[in-house]
Design a protein around this motif. Structure first.
Motif, short mmCIF file in Angstrom:
data_model
loop_
_atom_site.label_atom_id
_atom_site.label_comp_id
_atom_site.label_asym_id
_atom_site.label_seq_id
_atom_site.Cartn_x
_atom_site.Cartn_y
_atom_site.Cartn_z
N GLY A 66 -8.29 14.89 -3.54
CA GLY A 66 -8.98 13.74 -3.07
C GLY A 66 -9.64 12.74 -4.04
O GLY A 66 -9.68 11.57 -3.89
N GLN A 67 -10.49 13.37 -4.95
CA GLN A 67 -11.17 12.83 -5.78
C GLN A 67 -10.38 12.04 -6.94
O GLN A 67 -10.63 10.79 -7.37
CB GLN A 67 -12.33 13.69 -6.77
N THR A 69 -7.26 10.81 -6.07
CA THR A 69 -6.91 9.71 -5.30
C THR A 69 -8.05 8.51 -5.22
O THR A 69 -7.42 7.32 -5.31
CB THR A 69 -6.58 10.02 -3.76
N LYS A 70 -9.05 8.82 -4.91
CA LYS A 70 -10.23 7.89 -4.86
C LYS A 70 -10.32 7.21 -6.28
O LYS A 70 -10.77 6.11 -6.41
CB LYS A 70 -11.69 8.40 -4.50
N ASN A 71 -10.38 8.12 -7.42
CA ASN A 71 -10.78 7.38 -8.68
C ASN A 71 -9.50 7.77 -9.62
O ASN A 71 -9.74 8.60 -10.38
CB ASN A 71 -12.09 8.17 -9.22
N LYS A 79 0.88 -1.19 -0.14
CA LYS A 79 0.05 0.04 0.00
C LYS A 79 0.71 1.13 0.08
O LYS A 79 1.95 1.28 0.64
CB LYS A 79 -1.07 0.13 1.21
N GLY A 111 -4.66 11.67 3.46
CA GLY A 111 -5.56 11.09 2.48
C GLY A 111 -5.10 11.17 1.16
O GLY A 111 -5.65 10.68 0.06
N LEU A 112 -4.10 11.82 0.94
CA LEU A 112 -3.24 11.99 -0.45
C LEU A 112 -1.97 11.16 -0.35
O LEU A 112 -1.27 11.16 0.43
CB LEU A 112 -3.15 13.44 -0.56
#
Length: 95
Positions: free
Chosen positions: A62-63, A65-67, A12, A18-19
């Motif tokens: 953040g978006q 990173t999520k997608n 991981k 969160g970034l």
């Protein structure tokens, strides 16, 4: 005797707030630049707009990173262009 748990998440990526590290560094460069703008400006409008820019940048990163497929442009074009119709003719010739 002390026992240690096996760390299984070795693959991981490291994240801060969160970034991933690279996107967090981009955010920090933006924050430092924004601080310079705030220090040398005396307008409330500039201060509020710089703060909003940093918030929007954090949300966008953040978006991403999520997608991560949002920035995936590799699959837009095929490697080769072929006008042959797909069929079983090639399979039938080989067997």
């Amino acid at each position: 005797m002390k026992t240690y748990d096996v760390y299984r998440n070795i693959r991981k990526r490291a994240v801060i707030m969160g970034l991933p590290i690279s996107l967090f560094a981009l955010l920090m460069v933006s924050v430092i630049g924004s601080l310079l703008i705030i220090i040398f400006s005396f307008s409330v409008v500039v201060i509020i707009s710089v703060l909003m820019f940093n918030i929007v940048l954090y949300l966008i990163l953040g978006q991403i990173t999520k997608n991560p497929s949002l920035l995936d442009f590799k699959k837009a074009f095929p490697r080769t262009i072929d006008h042959k119709k797909p069929g079983l003719a090639k399979w039938a010739d080989n067997h």
